[in-house]
Design an enzyme around this catalytic site. Structure first.
Site, short mmCIF file in Angstrom:
data_model
loop_
_atom_site.label_atom_id
_atom_site.label_comp_id
_atom_site.label_asym_id
_atom_site.label_seq_id
_atom_site.Cartn_x
_atom_site.Cartn_y
_atom_site.Cartn_z
N GLU A 296 0.82 -1.22 0.00
CA GLU A 296 0.00 0.00 0.00
C GLU A 296 0.85 1.26 0.00
O GLU A 296 0.61 2.19 0.76
CB GLU A 296 -0.95 0.00 1.20
CG GLU A 296 -1.96 -1.12 1.16
CD GLU A 296 -3.06 -1.02 2.21
OE1 GLU A 296 -2.77 -0.55 3.30
OE2 GLU A 296 -4.19 -1.44 1.91
N ASP A 370 -8.59 -8.70 3.18
CA ASP A 370 -8.32 -7.67 4.19
C ASP A 370 -9.39 -7.62 5.27
O ASP A 370 -10.25 -6.74 5.22
CB ASP A 370 -8.21 -6.30 3.48
CG ASP A 370 -7.68 -5.23 4.40
OD1 ASP A 370 -7.30 -5.56 5.52
OD2 ASP A 370 -7.63 -4.06 3.97
N GLU A 398 -12.68 -2.20 11.92
CA GLU A 398 -12.56 -1.37 10.73
C GLU A 398 -13.67 -1.66 9.72
O GLU A 398 -14.24 -0.76 9.13
CB GLU A 398 -11.19 -1.59 10.07
CG GLU A 398 -11.04 -0.85 8.76
CD GLU A 398 -9.69 -1.04 8.10
OE1 GLU A 398 -8.83 -1.76 8.66
OE2 GLU A 398 -9.48 -0.45 7.04
C1 BDP Z 1 -6.16 -1.90 5.80
C2 BDP Z 1 -6.36 -0.60 6.51
C3 BDP Z 1 -5.14 0.26 6.51
C4 BDP Z 1 -3.96 -0.53 7.04
C5 BDP Z 1 -3.81 -1.80 6.22
C6 BDP Z 1 -2.72 -2.71 6.78
O1 BDP Z 1 -7.43 0.10 5.89
O2 BDP Z 1 -5.39 1.38 7.33
O3 BDP Z 1 -2.80 0.22 6.98
O4 BDP Z 1 -5.00 -2.54 6.26
O5 BDP Z 1 -3.07 -3.70 7.40
O6 BDP Z 1 -7.25 -2.70 6.09
O7 BDP Z 1 -1.55 -2.45 6.57
#
Ligand code: BDP
Length: 703
Positions: A296, A370, A398
């Protein structure tokens, strides 16, 4: 008359509390046991607490026992140095040699036995501390200490919370206030809450905490922050909790002044070795590093043409002189419009099996995408036999209604842990991969992304405390049932009135399926974009395709769902044939996973005889209605729970109901033009239009 007498009796027995409960004490309430006879029985077994051995953690253990029993029994039990010939007390003992009777214990396990005294013994002081909390749990849940014999060993070695906390006090995906860590005040001012945090964790057996966000700031590697985190570590240490840090991979460049962060460059290696040395100087029991790299947008070794293994091994070498580990996350996926994100982590990590230093643990999210409300288990589990794999669960909600919706996560955790990978035949569960028993890893770990914050009750929604609790208990022993965990938590945290306990357990155990029903039924996923709260199944624009909602549900005039069979992305090929068989046939695929693996025609008859469209409607509508049911259940327990907690949860449930309808309407109105089917009886058409729902969401997203 009779009825009011019964109520009075009940109030005396169970509900006798004078102050409103603000939830701060979590499951460690230690309110006086109202039943005097029971109290006397316990007190007979606890006339003194004897401490053999001396260490800060043993001292903590004795103090915790004293405090707990003081509250529960209403009397101060003296702590003495040695039991001598005395009987009728509780003796905390370190037994270092197996022949001393602790042969079945691992380093953190404990044994509790009643002889002339109740002996709590362990090989280490941490084991004794866990034994003390187990004994208190026994008393809190009303079990008899008479002839108690209990042996328990944690099934995984590193049991960690991961905090996604930032230097400015915010928490990424935190819904219970600000960060617990007051960076501006540390190290000089040490908030007493840090200790309370540590004891809550220790009471569950959690033995480590990563205090900063995986999207890490390089500042945590500066002397200034090392001093701050060392002050936290000093508090945690007395509760057997080690501190870990998330690192920013290019830190040697950003704060070290180097030209590169290439993990194979000698100067970079040296920078990390020196940094690690400085950290251990300040925190001698430092636990190690957690790393999100090439994920990401976070930088990583691939930026220099190196692999995850190169990066992780470089850090492992820096940790070589110390007792620390590298937890390297497998949460990776690239912005490739043709790729299936489901397959990405497996494709990058499985080929690296066997290439990692023995201090490296690969931390894998429970599902391949996720933290969705329901996901199949990640296909990485079982497919890296030479690499220790850690489970990463998300405790913070989340994708599950933040701190508003009541969703008990133990069933979700269990569903994943109990899934069969079949890698060594039937019974090769994910839990056996994670606890090391399947492939013989001795470095084993489980991590939970924390749901704590500065809210007085720690988790915002009082019911969300149960998720912290459930994670900790399962990290210790994944064989515990969701029901047993719920029973413990409810009894210790909310009420011991038997009927209400049962009502709340039922509600908790159903809550996750209820959420899935109105939110992502039948294997739908990611109907959100940015905020991860409001429904946006129509979202089709983003800088990358896998950050739109339509990428995941694939609704079109032909049907709904993501084809991951051989006619589609073939992600199913990442699982063993036995698992593929369960999911690859649209006729037999279990309905909860259907749309994870198949693009199903709207009018297709499912295994239960309904068409896909009708079945979806049943889920959306009955899911929302079930929130009403939860509200009704909660009303029934009103007399048995604290009024402040009752009102707090009741308020959240009523918001949850409103939002569940919002979800239902958004999905039904969005999907219906594709399905071109009427809403089946007895359900009524939503009384608003799709545009109206979209508008609500737009307003929600505004700042
Ligand atoms: C996602 C979240 C993000 C996290 C990412 C992670 O939206 O904020 O940084 O996972 O696990 O679900 O690195």
């Amino acid at each position: 008359m009779k009825k009011s007498f019964a109520w009075l009796l009940f109030l005396l027995l169970f509900a006798g509390r004078s102050n409103a409960d603000d939830g701060y004490r979590l499951w460690l309430k230690y309110d006086l046991i109202r039943d005097a006879a029971k109290r006397t029985t316990y007190a007979q077994s606890a006339q003194f607490i004897a401490l053999t051995g001396n260490s800060p953690i043993l001292q903590t253990a004795a103090n915790e026992l004293q405090t707990g029993l003081q509250g529960l029994l209403g009397k101060t039990i003296p702590i003495i140095a040695n039991a001598g010939n005395r009987t009728g007390g509780i003796v905390l003992t370190l037994r270092n040699t197996p022949d001393a009777g602790a042969g079945t214990l691992n380093d953190e396990g404990y044994q509790i036995e009643q002889r002339s005294n109740i002996q709590i013994s362990a090989k280490t002081d941490r084991g004794v501390l866990y034994g003390v909390f187990a004994l208190l749990r026994y008393v809190q849940t009303g079990q008899s200490l008479h002839r108690i014999t209990l042996t328990s060993n944690p099934k995984v070695r590193y049991r960690l919370l991961n905090h996604w906390d930032n230097t400015n006090g915010t928490i990424e995906r935190g819904y219970a206030g600000e960060s617990l860590w007051k960076w501006f005040e540390l190290p000089a001012t040490v908030d007493s809450r840090y200790r309370d945090y540590a004891r809550a964790n220790a009471s569950l057996g959690i033995n480590g905490t990563v205090v900063n966000n995986v999207n890490a700031s390089a500042r945590f590697m500066t002397d200034e922050y090392i001093e701050k985190v060392a002050a936290l570590a000093n508090v945690f240490r007395n509760y057997g909790i080690r501190l870990y840090l998330s690192i920013y991979f290019p830190a040697p460049k950003t704060i070290g002044g180097l030209k590169t962060a290439d993990p194979l460059e000698p100067e970079v290696k040296k920078w990390w070795a020196d940094k690690t040395k400085a950290i251990y100087k300040a925190i001698p029991d430092f636990g190690g590093f957690l790393v999100k790299a090439n994920s990401e947008g976070e930088p990583g070794p691939q930026d220099y043409g190196r692999t995850h293994a190169d990066g992780a091994n470089m850090l492992a070498e820096a940790l070589a002189p110390y007792d620390g580990v590298v937890m390297w996350r497998a949460f990776v996926y690239k912005a490739d419009p043709k790729a299936d994100r489901f397959k990405a982590a497996y494709e990058e990590f499985v080929p690296l099996d066997g290439k990692f230093n023995k201090k490296v643990i690969i931390q894998v999210k429970n599902g391949p995408i996720d933290f969705q409300p329901r996901e199949p288990f990640s296909p990485i589990f079982g497919n890296m036999p030479q690499t220790p794999l850690s489970m990463e669960f998300q405790i913070t909600q989340e994708y599950m209604g933040f701190a508003t919706h009541t969703v008990f996560e133990a069933p979700l955790f269990k569903e994943c842990l109990d899934s069969d990978t079949f890698v060594k035949g039937k019974g090769s569960t994910v839990a056996k991969v994670v606890d090391g028993s399947l492939h013989g890893y001795n470095v084993t770990a489980m991590a939970g992304v924390a749901n704590t914050g500065s809210d007085r009750n720690w988790t915002g929604n009082p019911m969300a405390q149960a998720n912290w609790y459930a994670f900790g208990r399962l990290a210790w022993d994944h064989t515990l049932s969701a029901e047993a965990i719920a029973r413990e938590w409810v009894t210790m945290s909310l009420t011991s009135e038997p009927k209400s306990v049962q009502t709340i357990i039922n509600m908790l155990l159903k809550s996750r399926d209820i959420y899935v029903a109105y939110n992502t039924p039948l294997g739908l996923s990611r109907p959100w974009t940015g905020a991860h709260f409001a429904p946006e199944p129509w979202q089709n624009r983003s800088s990358r395709p896998d950050w739109t909602a339509i990428y995941y549900h694939r609704a079109d005039s032909a049907g709904l769902g993501f084809d991951r069979t051989t006619t589609g992305s073939n992600a199913l090929a990442q699982y063993r044939p036995e698992v593929q068989q369960q999911w690859n046939n649209v006729e037999t695929c279990p309905l909860p996973y259907l749309l994870w693996f198949h693009h199903v025609p709207w009018t297709k008859k499912l295994t239960n005889g309904r068409t896909l469209w009708d079945e979806l409607c049943v889920h959306f509508y009955s899911g929302a209605d079930s929130v009403r049911w939860m509200q009704q259940q909660w009303v029934q327990v009103k007399p048995a729970v604290d009024p402040a907690i009752f009102a707090d949860v009741a308020g959240r449930l009523s918001t949850q109901y409103k939002e569940a309808i919002w979800w239902r309407d958004a999905w039904v109105l969005y999907l219906q033009p594709f399905a071109r089917q009427p809403i089946p009886a007895p359900f009524k058409k939503p009384d608003r239009t799709l545009d109206e729902v979209k508008n609500l969401v737009n307003i929600y997203q505004m700042r």
